[in-house]
Scaffold this active site. Structure first.
Site, PDB file in Angstrom:
ATOM      1  N   HIS A  66       0.833  -1.221   0.000  1.00 15.20           N
ATOM      2  CA  HIS A  66       0.000   0.000   0.000  1.00 15.20           C
ATOM      3  C   HIS A  66       0.866   1.269   0.000  1.00 15.20           C
ATOM      4  O   HIS A  66       0.441   2.310   0.484  1.00 15.20           O
ATOM      5  CB  HIS A  66      -0.953   0.022   1.197  1.00 15.20           C
ATOM      6  CG  HIS A  66      -1.674  -1.271   1.413  1.00 15.20           C
ATOM      7  ND1 HIS A  66      -2.891  -1.559   0.824  1.00 15.20           N
ATOM      8  CD2 HIS A  66      -1.329  -2.386   2.121  1.00 15.20           C
ATOM      9  CE1 HIS A  66      -3.274  -2.788   1.178  1.00 15.20           C
ATOM     10  NE2 HIS A  66      -2.331  -3.309   1.956  1.00 15.20           N
ATOM     11  N   SER A 108      13.198  22.205 -15.375  1.00 12.37           N
ATOM     12  CA  SER A 108      12.009  23.021 -15.607  1.00 12.37           C
ATOM     13  C   SER A 108      12.450  24.392 -16.094  1.00 12.37           C
ATOM     14  O   SER A 108      13.480  24.904 -15.664  1.00 12.37           O
ATOM     15  CB  SER A 108      11.219  23.144 -14.308  1.00 12.37           C
ATOM     16  OG  SER A 108      10.406  24.291 -14.360  1.00 12.37           O
ATOM     17  N   LYS A 164      14.414  21.965 -10.186  1.00  9.40           N
ATOM     18  CA  LYS A 164      13.811  20.689 -10.554  1.00  9.40           C
ATOM     19  C   LYS A 164      14.648  19.793 -11.453  1.00  9.40           C
ATOM     20  O   LYS A 164      15.368  20.260 -12.313  1.00  9.40           O
ATOM     21  CB  LYS A 164      12.446  20.938 -11.219  1.00  9.40           C
ATOM     22  CG  LYS A 164      11.473  21.516 -10.217  1.00  9.40           C
ATOM     23  CD  LYS A 164      10.052  21.329 -10.580  1.00  9.40           C
ATOM     24  CE  LYS A 164       9.627  19.906 -10.676  1.00  9.40           C
ATOM     25  NZ  LYS A 164       8.289  19.848 -11.272  1.00  9.40           N
ATOM     26  N   GLU A 189       8.593   8.669 -16.841  1.00  8.95           N
ATOM     27  CA  GLU A 189       7.217   9.167 -17.008  1.00  8.95           C
ATOM     28  C   GLU A 189       6.678   8.808 -18.391  1.00  8.95           C
ATOM     29  O   GLU A 189       5.521   8.424 -18.544  1.00  8.95           O
ATOM     30  CB  GLU A 189       7.171  10.683 -16.820  1.00  8.95           C
ATOM     31  CG  GLU A 189       7.333  11.124 -15.379  1.00  8.95           C
ATOM     32  CD  GLU A 189       7.431  12.635 -15.275  1.00  8.95           C
ATOM     33  OE1 GLU A 189       6.385  13.268 -15.079  1.00  8.95           O
ATOM     34  OE2 GLU A 189       8.533  13.188 -15.409  1.00  8.95           O
TER      35      GLU A 189
END
Ligand code: ARG
Length: 466
Positions: A165, A286, A292, A299
């Protein structure tokens, strides 16, 4: 190049009984040449085998065979050198090549199509294409497995929190975690090997749908092309694309596995976890937030899984409720298949490289494992071994964890007398059990996370790969 000149091709190969030409839109709508030219090498390979068989069986002369072989070689060279003129009005790869062959060698070119139809021809081409794709994909998965093993080997004793979980569950070896993916990829290879058997069957000889009245020899063609057997029913041979659907399902599972690994990399790269860093060449920054580093590649792998799943559904839907035998619907099988192969091969290639550049932050992994009472199960097991029924032990540990939470520390930070409030059975030897290493070491059966077992699993994996 004076290939298939336009005037030559105004008249369709099949238009003998038609009174008007198709509109430009219908021509564009029905043509597949913009994408099926990718099958050209396989189409030529299939034609060479077919022609050879026709000559052996005395259906065409040896002179015709020699001419066909010469013509097809030349066409192959023209295609490889990008000197071949593909014409939309010639519809597809088969008619483009046949027309050019006839332009080059005359009537012998027209005889190539004896005892054959585009229906069994295209089914053969796709099978040859897929067989090569499967072999390449298996090689790429194996390369990725090598990279996984190399990384796992460095981290047999690196402790991380295992999750259920996405909550800290029990301490595990990072090498063990990586080896879970080795197992998934191993099954992926086994599935592909199995799928390949059904791909590797020869449709040629089925002709349009019913077979042919010529004295053909299908086994010979199968042998020349390296097929394991011939399709047993002519209607089935030209119409079903279940082998392509099966391949797509294999691809979807591979991407699904890679999407799981990608998701983990993305989470682990988040500074709140800070478990790993990926090499800069797989990330971007970014344009507005200078701090970042985004895990673009994982992704995109996660995202591209959607498109591979989509192709599987497209193929299933394409086949659904098609009456026997061949229908033009099947022309729509190619783009999903091609994109599946391209996306998958790119993904596997990039992944193997990405795995070699994974930087592991052992300290962060360890700290995370120490925070979530990861050894609570070990305390329960300890009590059970002292004769307390597991359910009661579970209850005792739940209370102990609650106490530690209130105190703001972890289970293994409690003193012996604090632990003993919850059970008199707890003695000083408990501390060996509550350490991360102790917990990990104790799971020492096949498939467990004890470092010796992980080492053994890696050893076996290397043997399987070799
Ligand atoms: N381009 C067609 C396809 O991909 C080839 C077979 C055409 N057969 C036919 N009867 N129109 O399926």
């Amino acid at each position: 190049m004076d290939n298939n000149s336009a005037s030559d091709s105004n008249k369709k190969t099949w238009s003998g009984r038609f009174n008007e030409p198709v509109s430009e839109l219908v021509q564009r709508y029905t043509a597949s040449i913009t994408f099926d030219r990718r099958l050209a090498e396989y189409d030529i390979q299939g034609s060479l085998a077919h022609a050879q068989m026709l000559a052996v069986q005395g259906i065409i002369s040896n002179e015709d065979l020699t001419a066909i072989q010469r013509g097809l070689q030349q066409i192959r060279d023209e295609i490889r050198n990008q000197q071949f003129t593909w014409l939309l009005e010639l519809e597809d790869v088969h008619l483009n090549i046949e027309k050019r062959l006839t332009a080059l060698i005359g009537d012998a070119g027209k005889r190539l199509h004896t005892a054959r139809s585009r229906n069994d021809q295209v089914a053969t081409d796709i099978r040859l294409f897929l067989r090569a794709a499967i072999d390449e994909i298996i090689d790429l998965i194996r390369a990725m497995q090598h990279a996984l093993l190399n990384l796992a080997e460095q981290h047999i004793r690196t402790v991380m929190p295992g999750f259920t979980h996405l909550q800290v569950a029990q301490p595990i070896s990072f090498g063990h975690h990586l080896m879970a993916y080795f197992e998934m990829l191993k099954r992926d290879i086994e599935r592909l090997i199995d799928c390949r058997k059904r791909v590797n069957q020869l449709p040629l000889g089925a002709a349009a749908l019913a077979g042919t009245s010529y004295p053909i020899n299908r086994e010979l063609v199968a042998e020349i092309l390296g097929f394991e057997g011939v399709c047993g029913n002519s209607l089935d041979a030209v119409s079903d694309r279940d082998f392509a659907i099966e391949f797509s399902a294999c691809a979807a599972l591979i991407m699904t596995h890679l999407s799981r690994m990608s998701e983990e990399f993305i989470v682990w790269m988040n500074p709140s976890f800070g478990f790993i860093q990926l090499a800069d060449r797989f990330c971007t920054g970014s344009s507005i937030m200078p701090q970042k580093k985004n895990p673009d590649v994982p992704e995109l792998v996660r995202g591209k899984t959607g498109r591979i799943n989509g192709h599987l559904v497209a193929l299933l839907t394409l086949m659904k409720a098609q009456p026997l035998a061949y229908n033009k619907d099947n022309q729509e099988d190619k783009e999903p298949l091609f994109d599946t192969v391209d996306t998958l091969t790119d993904t596997l290639r990039i992944y193997a490289d990405m795995l070699t550049g994974v930087q592991v932050n052992q300290e962060m992994m360890r700290r995370s494992a120490l925070r979530g009472h990861a050894t609570a199960t070990d305390l329960a097991d300890y009590l059970t071994k002292k004769g307390i029924p597991f359910r009661d032990a579970h209850e005792i540990v739940a209370k102990t964890v609650q106490f530690a939470e209130r105190k703001g520390c972890d289970l293994n930070d409690l003193a012996l007398n604090e632990l003993q409030q919850f059970s008199a059975q707890i003695e000083a030897d408990i501390f060996a059990v509550l350490t991360l290493e102790g917990s990990m070491e104790s799971r020492r059966h096949i498939g467990g996370t004890a470092p010796d077992q992980v080492q053994a699993a890696i050893h076996q994996a290397r043997q399987w790969l070799s």
